[in-house]
Design a protein around this motif. Structure first.
Motif: not given
Length: 83
Positions: A17-20, A42-46
């Motif tokens: 539910g949080v857009k990042r 940590v902000g990376f699509a693995l």
């Protein structure tokens, strides 16, 4: 998920539910489309994962209780407002 037009290495995603904005540069170019499930750290699509794997991961996170709720609250508090 929406790939940002001015930054093709970034995508706007929904995390509980949080857009990042996350970096999708580690994934094969063009391999993700809206509706795909991706594993993020940590902000990376693995990697891309299927819906069953995503559900299992979410179920686990929810099962750890308050720590998960605290993390989601911290995400919401740090949300960047869209213009």
């Amino acid at each position: 998920m929406e790939v940002l037009s001015d930054r093709p290495d970034l995508a706007m995603v929904d995390v509980s539910g949080v857009k990042r904005a996350i970096n999708i540069g580690l994934l094969e170019h063009g391999s993700v489309v809206p509706g795909d499930w991706i594993l993020i750290h940590v902000g990376f699509a693995l990697s891309k994962i299927d819906e069953m794997e995503a559900k299992a991961a979410l179920d686990f996170l929810e099962s750890i209780g308050q720590a998960y709720e605290d993390e989601i609250a911290a995400l919401r508090d740090s949300m960047i407002e869209e213009e």
